[in-house]
Design a protein around this motif. Structure first.
Motif, mmCIF file in Angstrom:
data_model
loop_
_atom_site.group_PDB
_atom_site.id
_atom_site.type_symbol
_atom_site.label_atom_id
_atom_site.label_comp_id
_atom_site.label_asym_id
_atom_site.label_seq_id
_atom_site.Cartn_x
_atom_site.Cartn_y
_atom_site.Cartn_z
ATOM 1 N N THR A 128 0.840 -1.195 0.000
ATOM 2 C CA THR A 128 0.000 0.000 0.000
ATOM 3 C C THR A 128 0.875 1.245 0.000
ATOM 4 O O THR A 128 1.978 1.241 0.544
ATOM 5 C CB THR A 128 -0.905 0.031 1.239
ATOM 6 O OG1 THR A 128 -0.077 0.014 2.421
ATOM 7 C CG2 THR A 128 -1.852 -1.158 1.269
ATOM 8 N N THR A 129 0.364 2.301 -0.607
ATOM 9 C CA THR A 129 1.037 3.593 -0.533
ATOM 10 C C THR A 129 0.007 4.710 -0.598
ATOM 11 O O THR A 129 -1.028 4.576 -1.259
ATOM 12 C CB THR A 129 2.078 3.772 -1.654
ATOM 13 O OG1 THR A 129 2.690 5.062 -1.535
ATOM 14 C CG2 THR A 129 1.460 3.647 -3.040
ATOM 15 N N ASP A 130 0.287 5.792 0.116
ATOM 16 C CA ASP A 130 -0.602 6.953 0.054
ATOM 17 C C ASP A 130 -0.184 7.931 -1.042
ATOM 18 O O ASP A 130 -0.724 9.024 -1.154
ATOM 19 C CB ASP A 130 -0.692 7.664 1.416
ATOM 20 C CG ASP A 130 0.667 7.875 2.064
ATOM 21 O OD1 ASP A 130 1.680 7.874 1.346
ATOM 22 O OD2 ASP A 130 0.709 8.032 3.302
ATOM 23 N N ALA A 131 0.770 7.533 -1.864
ATOM 24 C CA ALA A 131 1.190 8.367 -2.989
ATOM 25 C C ALA A 131 0.139 8.320 -4.100
ATOM 26 O O ALA A 131 -0.580 7.331 -4.254
ATOM 27 C CB ALA A 131 2.534 7.884 -3.536
ATOM 28 N N ALA A 132 0.081 9.391 -4.870
ATOM 29 C CA ALA A 132 -0.705 9.398 -6.101
ATOM 30 C C ALA A 132 0.243 9.023 -7.236
ATOM 31 O O ALA A 132 1.294 9.639 -7.397
ATOM 32 C CB ALA A 132 -1.297 10.780 -6.353
ATOM 33 N N VAL A 133 -0.121 7.987 -7.996
ATOM 34 C CA VAL A 133 0.768 7.458 -9.027
ATOM 35 C C VAL A 133 -0.042 7.151 -10.284
ATOM 36 O O VAL A 133 -1.149 6.614 -10.204
ATOM 37 C CB VAL A 133 1.481 6.166 -8.563
ATOM 38 C CG1 VAL A 133 2.559 5.761 -9.557
ATOM 39 C CG2 VAL A 133 2.075 6.329 -7.167
ATOM 40 N N LYS A 134 0.522 7.474 -11.439
ATOM 41 C CA LYS A 134 -0.129 7.177 -12.711
ATOM 42 C C LYS A 134 -0.247 5.669 -12.898
ATOM 43 O O LYS A 134 0.683 4.919 -12.609
ATOM 44 C CB LYS A 134 0.680 7.791 -13.858
ATOM 45 C CG LYS A 134 0.030 7.644 -15.230
ATOM 46 C CD LYS A 134 0.886 8.293 -16.304
ATOM 47 C CE LYS A 134 0.275 8.104 -17.686
ATOM 48 N NZ LYS A 134 1.128 8.695 -18.749
ATOM 49 N N GLU A 135 -1.398 5.222 -13.403
ATOM 50 C CA GLU A 135 -1.727 3.797 -13.474
ATOM 51 C C GLU A 135 -0.670 2.958 -14.187
ATOM 52 O O GLU A 135 -0.131 2.001 -13.616
ATOM 53 C CB GLU A 135 -3.073 3.612 -14.191
ATOM 54 C CG GLU A 135 -4.238 4.263 -13.478
ATOM 55 C CD GLU A 135 -5.475 4.359 -14.353
ATOM 56 O OE1 GLU A 135 -5.385 3.955 -15.542
ATOM 57 O OE2 GLU A 135 -6.517 4.827 -13.877
ATOM 58 N N GLN A 136 -0.393 3.269 -15.442
ATOM 59 C CA GLN A 136 0.512 2.430 -16.224
ATOM 60 C C GLN A 136 1.925 2.463 -15.675
ATOM 61 O O GLN A 136 2.633 1.453 -15.685
ATOM 62 C CB GLN A 136 0.511 2.871 -17.693
ATOM 63 C CG GLN A 136 1.278 1.917 -18.613
ATOM 64 C CD GLN A 136 0.741 0.494 -18.560
ATOM 65 O OE1 GLN A 136 -0.447 0.259 -18.737
ATOM 66 N NE2 GLN A 136 1.625 -0.470 -18.307
ATOM 67 N N ASP A 137 2.333 3.620 -15.168
ATOM 68 C CA ASP A 137 3.679 3.728 -14.618
ATOM 69 C C ASP A 137 3.817 2.900 -13.344
ATOM 70 O O ASP A 137 4.874 2.301 -13.097
ATOM 71 C CB ASP A 137 4.035 5.195 -14.358
ATOM 72 C CG ASP A 137 4.175 5.985 -15.648
ATOM 73 O OD1 ASP A 137 4.253 5.352 -16.722
ATOM 74 O OD2 ASP A 137 4.205 7.222 -15.596
ATOM 75 N N LEU A 138 2.753 2.836 -12.549
ATOM 76 C CA LEU A 138 2.773 1.992 -11.357
ATOM 77 C C LEU A 138 2.876 0.522 -11.761
ATOM 78 O O LEU A 138 3.646 -0.233 -11.168
ATOM 79 C CB LEU A 138 1.504 2.216 -10.532
ATOM 80 C CG LEU A 138 1.388 1.408 -9.237
ATOM 81 C CD1 LEU A 138 2.484 1.791 -8.253
ATOM 82 C CD2 LEU A 138 0.006 1.606 -8.600
ATOM 83 N N ALA A 139 2.130 0.129 -12.773
ATOM 84 C CA ALA A 139 2.164 -1.254 -13.242
ATOM 85 C C ALA A 139 3.546 -1.625 -13.769
ATOM 86 O O ALA A 139 4.071 -2.705 -13.476
ATOM 87 C CB ALA A 139 1.110 -1.468 -14.326
ATOM 88 N N ASP A 140 4.140 -0.726 -14.538
ATOM 89 C CA ASP A 140 5.474 -0.994 -15.092
ATOM 90 C C ASP A 140 6.516 -1.100 -13.979
ATOM 91 O O ASP A 140 7.404 -1.965 -14.025
ATOM 92 C CB ASP A 140 5.871 0.110 -16.075
ATOM 93 C CG ASP A 140 5.041 0.080 -17.355
ATOM 94 O OD1 ASP A 140 4.387 -0.950 -17.619
ATOM 95 O OD2 ASP A 140 5.043 1.093 -18.085
ATOM 96 N N ALA A 141 6.407 -0.225 -12.984
ATOM 97 C CA ALA A 141 7.359 -0.250 -11.875
ATOM 98 C C ALA A 141 7.234 -1.546 -11.093
ATOM 99 O O ALA A 141 8.239 -2.164 -10.721
ATOM 100 C CB ALA A 141 7.128 0.947 -10.950
ATOM 101 N N LEU A 142 6.003 -2.001 -10.843
ATOM 102 C CA LEU A 142 5.803 -3.232 -10.083
ATOM 103 C C LEU A 142 6.390 -4.435 -10.818
ATOM 104 O O LEU A 142 7.047 -5.289 -10.214
ATOM 105 C CB LEU A 142 4.316 -3.460 -9.813
ATOM 106 C CG LEU A 142 3.991 -4.744 -9.034
ATOM 107 C CD1 LEU A 142 4.628 -4.730 -7.657
ATOM 108 C CD2 LEU A 142 2.482 -4.948 -8.933
ATOM 109 N N LYS A 143 6.184 -4.505 -12.120
ATOM 110 C CA LYS A 143 6.718 -5.628 -12.899
ATOM 111 C C LYS A 143 8.242 -5.647 -12.832
ATOM 112 O O LYS A 143 8.858 -6.703 -12.637
ATOM 113 C CB LYS A 143 6.253 -5.533 -14.352
ATOM 114 C CG LYS A 143 4.777 -5.831 -14.547
ATOM 115 C CD LYS A 143 4.360 -5.662 -15.997
ATOM 116 C CE LYS A 143 2.871 -5.914 -16.165
ATOM 117 N NZ LYS A 143 2.425 -5.688 -17.561
ATOM 118 N N ASP A 144 8.859 -4.483 -12.987
ATOM 119 C CA ASP A 144 10.318 -4.417 -12.958
ATOM 120 C C ASP A 144 10.853 -4.771 -11.574
ATOM 121 O O ASP A 144 11.830 -5.519 -11.442
ATOM 122 C CB ASP A 144 10.773 -3.013 -13.368
ATOM 123 C CG ASP A 144 12.289 -2.907 -13.442
ATOM 124 O OD1 ASP A 144 12.911 -3.718 -14.150
ATOM 125 O OD2 ASP A 144 12.856 -2.011 -12.791
#
Length: 408
Positions: free
Chosen positions: A201-217
């Motif tokens: 969990t995070t209270d940050a606001a993050v762009k959807e696709q960028d969050l997905a890409d970061a998680l995969k990496d």
């Protein structure tokens, strides 16, 4: 909970999935297991941007299919329900029907859209989900300021011997941002991924696709770099929820503070991954293998994983036997192009192989080192500038005992 200076990323002592603003979590006993907590929930006060990664096992369990459907709707989730004891895998059409019913009843209880709810299950494969017990448990969920996140951490466990949590905080654009996480996993652990569940969990606001890409990496640098026994489960899942309650400007790959956020997410995931590896069934030691001097990321990761996956290496470390031959053998069968005449291997601070040849070393000193609870193995291939680190555990007699009677 106390933290030190927030000028740089700091580990939050005692932090968990509710350390970020706007998250609640809890757990209860609904009767799937004899006495242990077996139903946990995680809730955000607002729908959170959500990304996930899932098992590569072709027998993907029903809860994963339902959760992926929820996330694909608009990349947002507000609440997650997890049961332990029964995996709801290999249960056919009835299993899928039960998974949808589990999501429907949970969403109704949380007063949210059905597609804003996610579910996860872990436990025995091929056993029908005790849906009536789960529905009765859902009716007892109560979320308020006194909700206990430690009960969530306990409710998601199976053969684990301890809960696994982590949290970090840092600043983004002058706003304090926090990332927290909880995980379960002890046996059937092997990339990609493990019999593991992880919720971040995070209270940050993050762009959807960028969050997905970061998680995969980051998954490739954390959860996909651990092994206990070489088995990959049907139910593996990692979810990250970002609810934006820190009120920061939405982070994207182009943001100045993007590397800060990614490092924080990576830190939490790696802490959880290492805790899973250390809690391997019957394990007495954590093994960390760092491969340096590789020509490519693929080579570095593959060689590290080959070493931590070797039952012979794991057994030798359990017995405090500095058998370096098993390490170089694993390097050799990793499938990567390696020049044997370049390879250097060290067990802790003790170099045992250099330029592909054995060195004379103090066996007793090496045995003493291998008696520690954390064992570091260093490999230098001298072929490039790439590095990778993997985590595993030793192989003890208790592993066989645990898995010889898992169902009984």
């Amino acid at each position: 909970m106390q933290t030190v200076s927030k000028k740089e990323m700091q580990l939050v002592q005692g932090g968990n999935v509710t350390t970020p603003q706007g998250f609640f979590a809890g757990g209860l006993h609904c009767g799937i297991r004899k006495t242990k907590l077996d139903l946990g929930w995680l809730y955000s006060v607002v729908p959170a941007t959500t990304a996930g990664v899932y098992t590569t096992n072709v027998f993907q369990a029903a809860p994963l299919l339902v959760t992926q459907e929820s996330i694909s709707n608009n990349n947002k989730i507000q609440a997650i329900l997890v049961n332990s004891g029964v995996a709801n895998a290999c249960t056919g059409e009835q299993g899928l029907t039960d998974a949808y019913e589990m999501r429907r009843v949970f969403a109704e209880e949380m007063n949210i859209s059905e597609l804003d709810a996610a579910i996860a299950s872990t436990g025995l494969i091929g056993v029908p989900l005790p849906i009536d017990k789960i529905k009765a448990g859902i009716s007892r969920i109560h979320i308020d300021e006194n909700t206990d996140a430690s009960k969530f951490e306990q409710a998601i466990l199976t053969t684990d011997t301890c809960v696994k949590n982590a949290a970090v905080e840092f600043e983004v654009g002058g706003k304090k941002v926090t990332i927290g996480g909880a995980a379960k996993g002890s046996g059937m652990i092997h990339p990609n991924m493990a019999t593991m569940l992880s919720f971040v969990t995070t209270d940050a606001a993050v762009k959807e696709q960028d969050l997905a890409d970061a998680l995969k990496d980051i998954t490739n640098q954390s959860f996909n770099m651990i092994t206990v026994d070489g088995d990959t489960s049907t139910n593996d899942m990692v979810l990250v929820m970002a609810n934006g309650k820190a009120n920061n400007e939405t982070l994207t790959k182009e943001s100045h503070d993007w590397p800060v956020f990614v490092n924080g997410l990576k830190k939490v995931c790696q802490i959880l991954a290492k805790k899973i590896a250390r809690d391997g069934e019957g394990a007495t030691k954590l093994i960390e293998v760092q491969v340096n001097g590789a020509a490519t990321d693929v080579a570095a990761r593959a060689i590290s994983k080959a070493i931590i996956s070797s039952n012979l290496v794991k057994a030798a470390i359990y017995g405090a036997d500095p058998n370096w031959g098993r390490i170089v053998t694993a390097i050799g069968y990793s499938g990567q192009q390696v020049n044997p005449n370049n390879v250097k291997v060290a067990i802790g601070s003790i170099t045992v192989v250099d330029n592909g040849l054995p060195l004379s070393f103090d066996e007793e000193k090496a045995k003493d080192y291998l008696s520690n609870e954390t064992i570091n193995i260093y490999v230098d291939l001298k072929q490039g500038n790439t590095t990778a680190t993997g985590w595993g555990c030793d192989l003890s007699y208790d592993y066989v005992k645990i898995n010889a009677s898992y169902r009984t």
